[in-house]
Design a protein around this motif. Structure first.
Motif, mmCIF file in Angstrom:
data_model
loop_
_atom_site.group_PDB
_atom_site.id
_atom_site.type_symbol
_atom_site.label_atom_id
_atom_site.label_comp_id
_atom_site.label_asym_id
_atom_site.label_seq_id
_atom_site.Cartn_x
_atom_site.Cartn_y
_atom_site.Cartn_z
ATOM 1 N N TYR A 21 0.640 -1.733 -0.116
ATOM 2 C CA TYR A 21 -0.070 0.085 -0.107
ATOM 3 C C TYR A 21 0.996 1.402 0.046
ATOM 4 N N GLN A 28 2.114 8.122 -6.268
ATOM 5 C CA GLN A 28 1.307 8.110 -6.853
ATOM 6 C C GLN A 28 1.717 9.949 -6.074
ATOM 7 N N PRO A 143 1.216 11.818 11.641
ATOM 8 C CA PRO A 143 -0.332 11.057 11.435
ATOM 9 C C PRO A 143 0.503 9.861 10.862
ATOM 10 N N ILE A 144 -0.305 9.015 11.333
ATOM 11 C CA ILE A 144 -0.451 7.031 11.224
ATOM 12 C C ILE A 144 -1.336 6.357 9.824
ATOM 13 N N LEU A 145 -0.566 5.753 9.362
ATOM 14 C CA LEU A 145 -1.862 5.200 8.140
ATOM 15 C C LEU A 145 -1.747 3.755 8.543
ATOM 16 N N VAL A 146 -3.192 3.190 8.749
ATOM 17 C CA VAL A 146 -2.719 1.438 9.743
ATOM 18 C C VAL A 146 -4.158 1.145 8.211
ATOM 19 N N MET B 1 -4.155 2.809 -6.116
ATOM 20 C CA MET B 1 -4.452 4.136 -6.800
ATOM 21 C C MET B 1 -5.631 4.594 -5.955
ATOM 22 N N ILE B 2 -5.149 5.739 -4.941
ATOM 23 C CA ILE B 2 -6.472 6.415 -3.620
ATOM 24 C C ILE B 2 -7.171 7.790 -5.008
ATOM 25 N N TYR B 21 -5.125 17.718 6.549
ATOM 26 C CA TYR B 21 -4.787 17.040 5.702
ATOM 27 C C TYR B 21 -5.047 16.251 4.749
ATOM 28 N N LEU B 25 -3.261 15.848 1.041
ATOM 29 C CA LEU B 25 -3.717 14.984 0.467
ATOM 30 C C LEU B 25 -4.193 14.479 -0.826
ATOM 31 N N GLN B 28 -2.682 16.282 -3.659
ATOM 32 C CA GLN B 28 -1.469 16.348 -4.240
ATOM 33 C C GLN B 28 -2.071 15.101 -5.518
ATOM 34 N N LEU B 29 -3.205 13.983 -4.850
ATOM 35 C CA LEU B 29 -3.560 12.741 -5.672
ATOM 36 C C LEU B 29 -4.423 13.408 -6.057
ATOM 37 N N ASN B 111 -11.130 4.997 -0.759
ATOM 38 C CA ASN B 111 -9.462 4.200 -0.448
ATOM 39 C C ASN B 111 -8.679 3.676 0.542
ATOM 40 N N LEU B 112 -9.117 5.427 1.902
ATOM 41 C CA LEU B 112 -8.909 5.336 2.693
ATOM 42 C C LEU B 112 -9.981 6.329 2.457
ATOM 43 N N ILE B 144 -6.667 3.070 7.260
ATOM 44 C CA ILE B 144 -7.434 4.463 8.299
ATOM 45 C C ILE B 144 -6.160 6.023 8.435
ATOM 46 N N LEU B 145 -6.569 6.846 8.146
ATOM 47 C CA LEU B 145 -4.805 7.626 8.500
ATOM 48 C C LEU B 145 -5.836 7.982 9.808
ATOM 49 N N VAL B 147 -4.642 11.192 11.587
ATOM 50 C CA VAL B 147 -4.049 13.008 12.225
ATOM 51 C C VAL B 147 -3.771 12.805 13.641
#
Lengths: 149, 149
Positions: A21, A28, A143-146, B1-2, B21, B25, B28-29, B111-112, B144-145, B147
């Motif tokens: 991931y 990207q 930040p943390i992406l799980v 691909m997000i 945040y 993101l 950017q994506l 996707n997120l 899951i991101l 923050v």
């Protein structure tokens, strides 16, 4: 702007999934991946190992073995990055996984940490692996992406 | 691909931080943001509200108020998206926050999910807000991101 992503790995299936991931996302974002593998000294520095000459004979080969494994895990992520045209860097460090991840995240100034919901722990049935839990719990503001496994 | 990011909000400072945040993101994506605001019926559907004509008089204005607030919170994210040239969509739904987030994530095929570590809960000192905890704990496979706040 996310330009640097820390991807800790313990070689587990969950870590591999989160690495895939991370590499996709980095591609990207045109971000750099820092593949971090930790030599978890807790696994052989038990209180029960006696001091002295004997313990050295026992510990050194284990340490070598763990270092080799750690290099292998991080190397897998590097290969995946190379295949996808993503810039990457390998970091091998020793210590407690949670502390090592938080320290490395600060040192390398990453914008994001991507981890699997579970690592190698036998407690994989718990809602979050102890390392991921620990990093989320830490005072770090990164930040943390799980990635679920 | 997000390509699609779900951003739940309860209007809290932490939710605002995670929304900022998320918009960065998404920009950017080149991804779309789905701003989700939930009318948490638990807040006024207590067991202590008596049935009958009176409760209707009490509940309807509260429901209207909560809907207006929810629309405001999601609207703030939409504005932030517009300002940054990010495509967005507002979803207002009613129910339990954890269930609503997981359901909406599946329905809109994101996707997120990007969430703050804490929401409005008085238990903000805990390591994770109960809603974020709940979404991580859920069976959903969507990453899951988190923050930090």
């Amino acid at each position: 702007m996310i330009s640097k992503i820390l991807v800790p790995t313990d070689g587990s299936r969950a870590a591999r999934k989160s690495a895939m991931y991370a590499v996709d996302l980095a591609k990207q974002l045109k971000a750099t991946v820092i593949a971090l593998s930790i030599i978890d000294k807790r696994s052989f520095m038990g209180q029960t190992v006696p001091a002295g000459k004997t313990s050295r004979h026992v510990i050194e080969p284990i340490e070598d073995y763990l270092r080799e494994a750690a290099e292998g895990y991080a190397g897998e992520i590097k290969k995946l990055c190379d295949k996808n045209g993503v810039q990457s860097k390998i970091v091998i460090t020793a210590g407690h996984p949670v502390e090592a991840i938080v320290k490395e995240a600060a040192r390398t100034k990453v914008n994001l940490i991507i981890m699997g919901s579970h690592g190698k722990s036998a407690l994989a049935v718990a809602f979050l692996g102890s390392v991921t839990y620990g990093v989320i719990h830490k005072e770090t503001k990164i930040p943390i992406l799980v990635v679920k496994s």
